[in-house]
Design an enzyme around this catalytic site. Sequence first.
Site, PDB file in Angstrom:
ATOM      1  N   CYS A  35       0.836  -1.204   0.000  1.00  0.00           N
ATOM      2  CA  CYS A  35       0.000   0.000   0.000  1.00  0.00           C
ATOM      3  C   CYS A  35       0.873   1.258   0.000  1.00  0.00           C
ATOM      4  O   CYS A  35       1.534   1.541  -0.978  1.00  0.00           O
ATOM      5  CB  CYS A  35      -0.977  -0.044   1.180  1.00  0.00           C
ATOM      6  SG  CYS A  35      -2.353   1.125   1.037  1.00  0.00           S
TER       7      CYS A  35
ATOM      8  N   HIS B 143      -3.377  -5.585   1.140  1.00  0.00           N
ATOM      9  CA  HIS B 143      -2.692  -5.804   2.424  1.00  0.00           C
ATOM     10  C   HIS B 143      -2.686  -7.284   2.819  1.00  0.00           C
ATOM     11  O   HIS B 143      -3.647  -7.741   3.463  1.00  0.00           O
ATOM     12  CB  HIS B 143      -3.418  -5.047   3.538  1.00  0.00           C
ATOM     13  CG  HIS B 143      -3.237  -3.557   3.500  1.00  0.00           C
ATOM     14  ND1 HIS B 143      -2.293  -2.914   4.266  1.00  0.00           N
ATOM     15  CD2 HIS B 143      -3.879  -2.593   2.805  1.00  0.00           C
ATOM     16  CE1 HIS B 143      -2.367  -1.598   4.048  1.00  0.00           C
ATOM     17  NE2 HIS B 143      -3.321  -1.384   3.161  1.00  0.00           N
TER      18      HIS B 143
ATOM     19  N   GLU C 256      -1.208  -8.729   5.208  1.00  0.00           N
ATOM     20  CA  GLU C 256      -1.257  -8.889   6.672  1.00  0.00           C
ATOM     21  C   GLU C 256      -2.676  -8.785   7.212  1.00  0.00           C
ATOM     22  O   GLU C 256      -2.953  -9.219   8.321  1.00  0.00           O
ATOM     23  CB  GLU C 256      -0.319  -7.872   7.347  1.00  0.00           C
ATOM     24  CG  GLU C 256      -0.866  -6.451   7.498  1.00  0.00           C
ATOM     25  CD  GLU C 256      -0.770  -5.615   6.218  1.00  0.00           C
ATOM     26  OE1 GLU C 256      -0.429  -6.182   5.158  1.00  0.00           O
ATOM     27  OE2 GLU C 256      -1.058  -4.402   6.290  1.00  0.00           O
TER      28      GLU C 256
END
Lengths: 229, 87
Positions: free
Chosen positions: A87, A195, A197
Amino acid sequence: MTARVGVVQFPGTNCELDVCFAVEQLGGTAEILWHGDPSTSGVDAVVIPGGFAHGDYLRTGAIARFSPVMSAVAEFAAAGGPVVGICNGFQVLCEAGLLPGALQRNAGMKFLCTTVGLRVETTTTVLTTATERGQILQIPINHFEGNFVCDDATLATLRAEERVVVRYLQNPNGSRDDIAGICNEGRNVVGLMPHPERASDLLLGSDDGNALLRSLLAACSAGAASLLS
Amino acid sequence: MARFEARIEVTHLAGVADPAGATVERALPALGYSNVSEVKIGKSIRLVLEAPDAEHAQRQVLDMCGRILANPVIEAYTVLVTELMSA
């Protein structure tokens, strides 16, 4: 040896602890790299996480690229070290010239926060060795400036060298050629808007991001040279 | 050394989409301005610098534009330098 992943923290970064959590639950060791320190502290991989580095003032990533840590990250990348920008981290890598192109405001002028379908386009990058080509991943995006822009020559090179790493199944932001993530020539630097994560546990709705992060941990020991064969 | 004011205008490169401009262009007719086209939205930056002469000042500001104030991958810039009279 446990893989040591350095997670860069600028003023305004806000996804660093999420990345540390996701890395550690997969068996890696995560440590924060402060942007003001001109060193990568001997880590095996570097992640530039999401957020609003230096407030995104001027342009996303414009100030961050001049932070002392970025010279060290550039050296680490030049030596073949795995570097992943997520990002805002992708935006920083583009501004720093470690990846081609730029990310500008979404075509629809809306901040997008949703889970999107991604297709893995190549498995020979530090972020995709543990995936399969054509594999579909459900991973969240969370951005206002995710609209990937590059000129015709750059796009032709990215396509010819199979450096588009992941594409959106349904283009959410106007990105050229549905590009969600790309890699450098050495395939050891990867930037992507989604993302991983935030897709690291089924409690979050998806754990598809783990395949990407597992690839990164594997790259820590394998070395990037193996990707170019 | 003299003092100069630089006015810098940063716009999208020709051919690069301008989502903000396009959105405003679509909104204007709703207010009755149906005769407007080619809306472009960029940035205006103003700064003051000291330099031996206008040429040095201009060159330094162009250097700043290429390195940080604009992203040459997607943005174009123009610079206007004028000398400030000392008080």
